[in-house]
Design a protein around this motif. Structure first.
Motif, PDB file in Angstrom:
ATOM      1  N   ARG A 157       0.818  -1.206   0.000  1.00  0.00           N
ATOM      2  CA  ARG A 157       0.000   0.000   0.000  1.00  0.00           C
ATOM      3  C   ARG A 157       0.852   1.256   0.000  1.00  0.00           C
ATOM      4  O   ARG A 157       0.540   2.244  -0.654  1.00  0.00           O
TER       5      ARG A 157
ATOM      6  N   ALA B  45      -6.383  -3.244  -4.303  1.00  0.00           N
ATOM      7  CA  ALA B  45      -6.854  -2.135  -3.472  1.00  0.00           C
ATOM      8  C   ALA B  45      -7.944  -1.383  -4.205  1.00  0.00           C
ATOM      9  O   ALA B  45      -7.952  -1.297  -5.438  1.00  0.00           O
TER      10      ALA B  45
ATOM     11  N   GLU C 162     -10.260   2.329  -3.317  1.00  0.00           N
ATOM     12  CA  GLU C 162     -10.460   3.408  -2.357  1.00  0.00           C
ATOM     13  C   GLU C 162     -11.423   4.434  -2.927  1.00  0.00           C
ATOM     14  O   GLU C 162     -11.275   4.884  -4.062  1.00  0.00           O
TER      15      GLU C 162
ATOM     16  N   GLU D 148      -7.844  -2.950   1.014  1.00  0.00           N
ATOM     17  CA  GLU D 148      -6.471  -3.057   0.542  1.00  0.00           C
ATOM     18  C   GLU D 148      -5.819  -4.341   1.024  1.00  0.00           C
ATOM     19  O   GLU D 148      -6.101  -4.842   2.112  1.00  0.00           O
TER      20      GLU D 148
END
Length: 221
Positions: free
Chosen positions: A5, A95, A97, A176
């Motif tokens: 990440r 991931a 977001e 993630e």
């Protein structure tokens, strides 16, 4: 935060700056061939349909209130955004977001393609269409991160389903893949859920067997 990440957050900043230059700097090609109105139309086509003013007045803090309003404004969930991104760039998503970008609400999904190249795919949080897809810069950790992505037997959407069920329902704002857990190495998904109880839950799901490892309440856990 794992190298997976951390590296991609750093890359996101760099690619975001590049994208801003491409959009607002004009560029030689755009400056030569597009009239002003056409240029503005091209820029608008790459922006999210959900504008930040749709979220109402958002205070700088707390973070939980921002996440709550963002999740309500997003008409496209993480599952749909991930499926759209993987359809555009086939490969495992590591991931996703929900974030604001240039005054709009978008999902940014990180995908590893079949050639082990990382891509950042930006999906409109209102319509579900792909706004942009770009290959990320490959650093020294790219190969190790690719191995971790392939080792995750539980895909992102399945981990999200497990996390949401664990807290009794809610809207996911990020998920993630991470390799560090409790000072050790354990491949897992960290899923942030805005629960029906109006609290943010951080749920940790084993990326190999799909069971919940831990669940915590609060944006800063």
């Amino acid at each position: 935060m794992s190298d997976i990440r951390r590296n991609h957050r750093r890359l996101r900043l760099a690619t975001g700056l590049i994208g801003a230059v491409a959009l607002f700097g004009g560029g030689v090609a755009f400056g030569s061939y597009l009239a002003e109105d056409d240029r503005k139309s091209a820029e608008a086509a790459r922006l999210s349909s959900v504008r930040t003013h749709d979220l109402g007045e958002i205070t700088v803090t707390p973070q939980q209130e921002q996440a709550a309003r963002a999740s309500l404004a997003s008409r496209v969930g993480v599952d749909e955004a991930t499926r759209t991104a993987v359809a555009a760039v086939p490969g495992p998503a590591t991931a996703a977001e929900l974030r604001t970008e240039q005054g709009g609400l978008v999902w940014e999904v990180e995908v590893l393609d079949g050639d082990d190249v990382w891509h950042a795919v930006t999906v409109d949080a209102g319509t579900g269409r792909v706004l942009r897809s770009r290959a990320d810069f490959q650093d020294d950790d790219a190969a190790a991160n690719a191995r971790a992505a392939k080792a995750a037997l539980v895909p992102l959407p399945d981990a999200v389903d497990v996390a949401v069920a664990a807290v009794g329902g809610g809207a996911v704002t990020s998920a993630e893949l991470d390799a560090e857990f409790r000072d050790g190495v354990r491949l897992h998904w960290k899923v942030e859920v805005q629960g029906v109880d109006a609290r943010q839950h951080d749920v940790f799901v084993d990326a190999v067997v799909g069971r919940v490892l831990d669940s915590r309440v609060g944006a800063d856990t």
